[in-house]
Design an enzyme around this catalytic site. Structure first.
Site, PDB file in Angstrom:
ATOM      1  N   ALA A   1       7.012  64.263  57.162  1.00  0.00           N
ATOM      2  CA  ALA A   1       6.598  65.219  58.182  1.00  0.00           C
ATOM      3  C   ALA A   1       7.809  65.722  58.949  1.00  0.00           C
ATOM      4  CB  ALA A   1       5.593  64.580  59.135  1.00  0.00           C
TER       5      ALA A   1
ATOM      6  N   GLY B   1       4.724  61.009  55.196  1.00  0.00           N
ATOM      7  CA  GLY B   1       3.477  61.742  55.047  1.00  0.00           C
ATOM      8  C   GLY B   1       3.326  62.392  53.689  1.00  0.00           C
TER       9      GLY B   1
ATOM     10  N   GLU C   1       1.974  59.728  51.559  1.00  0.00           N
ATOM     11  CA  GLU C   1       0.578  59.490  51.932  1.00  0.00           C
ATOM     12  C   GLU C   1      -0.343  60.566  51.351  1.00  0.00           C
ATOM     13  OE1 GLU C   1       0.079  57.274  56.006  1.00  0.00           O
ATOM     14  OE2 GLU C   1       1.597  58.834  56.244  1.00  0.00           O
TER      15      GLU C   1
ATOM     16  N   GLU D   1       9.393  55.538  57.683  1.00  0.00           N
ATOM     17  CA  GLU D   1       9.197  55.757  59.111  1.00  0.00           C
ATOM     18  C   GLU D   1       9.392  54.511  59.965  1.00  0.00           C
ATOM     19  OE1 GLU D   1       5.186  56.440  57.029  1.00  0.00           O
ATOM     20  OE2 GLU D   1       7.297  56.438  56.541  1.00  0.00           O
TER      21      GLU D   1
END
Length: 282
Positions: A110, A156, A159, A181
């Site tokens: 992200a 992300g 994910e 992260e």
């Protein structure tokens, strides 16, 4: 530099409040980094996603304008949300493939600038919940979905791949999967804490989430992160990278067709210390 989409807990419990404070601190560090770097280019009006329907398979290509890598920013996620609606509502589309047009990344996480722009815990919670909602929608699309990974699938971006029903990766030096992260004091925020243990078991999942280590394609296949590897191609009529992406696309389309027809099924062994299949529908 990238981070995850947000945080994991869905209630304002003490751990959730602690996580929000961690995210806010990470956003502050990102803001400091941004202040010392060059300005972010103005947002482009060009689309970040392209849809091409091939033999009943909706091929969605990520190509964030004016960016070397794909990241999950507001523009890409907004288009992705609308794209999921198209894929779900079109009866001519029986399955979907998600692939990148970039040489170096599937989706590299992200956009850290989103966190830097957050001014309160409520802002971060809103970002987190929206990310969870989008990936839950992907996971519950009702049609087979294939993540075709070449390059970095991190945070992300990884994910997103976890929310797909099948994952194919190139066995290429640039291709890695991971959840880095934790290096910013965060945990996966868009279903990774649920979907990853269900896929690879608690030991591998905990190691990935607490160390932030990248996983290379051979190990990813061995532990069940990806279902299939595609070997990279050399030079031919085009450059090696372009040839490899084109071949990955072809394999992913055929796989998606097979999943929709029931002739292809994921062959997955039950992982050590496995957990029940994640149910992230909210």
């Amino acid at each position: 530099t990238q981070s995850t989409w947000g945080v994991t807990s869905l209630s304002l419990s003490a751990p959730f409040q602690l996580m929000l404070r961690s995210v806010t601190r990470a956003a502050g560090r990102a803001a400091a980094l941004r202040a010392s770097s060059t300005a972010t280019p103005a947002a482009s009006s060009a689309a970040a996603l392209e849809l091409d329907v091939v033999d009943g398979v909706g091929v969605v290509t990520f190509d964030l304008p004016d960016a070397k890598k794909n990241v999950l920013n507001l523009k890409l996620v907004g288009e992705f949300t609308a794209m999921l609606g198209k894929l779900k509502s079109d009866p001519a589309i029986k399955a979907a493939v998600f692939i990148s047009a970039k040489d170096q990344s599937f989706i590299a996480g992200a956009d850290i600038q989103m966190l830097a722009a957050a001014k309160s815990a409520l802002d971060v919670e809103t970002i987190a919940r929206s990310g969870q909602a989008v990936f839950n929608e992907l996971a519950n699309l009702g049609k087979p979905t294939v993540a075709a990974i070449h390059g970095e699938a991190l945070g992300g971006g990884f994910e997103l791949a976890l929310a797909c029903s099948y994952r194919i990766a190139t066995n290429h030096p640039k291709t890695v999967c991971g959840l880095p992260e934790v290096m910013l004091g965060l945990l996966p925020g868009s279903g990774g804490t649920q979907r990853l243990p269900a896929l690879v078991g608690l030991i591998e999942a905990t190691t990935m989430m607490t160390t932030g280590a990248n996983v290379r394609p051979p190990k990813a296949k061995k532990i069940g992160l990806v279902d299939q590897l595609v070997e990279p191609l050399g030079p031919g009529l085009g450059e090696p990278e372009a040839n490899t992406r084109r071949y990955l696309r072809e394999v992913a389309i055929e796989t998606a067709k097979g999943l929709a027809a029931g002739t292809v099924k994921a062959k997955r062994e039950k992982p050590l210390l496995s957990v029940p299949e994640a149910n992230t529908r909210r």
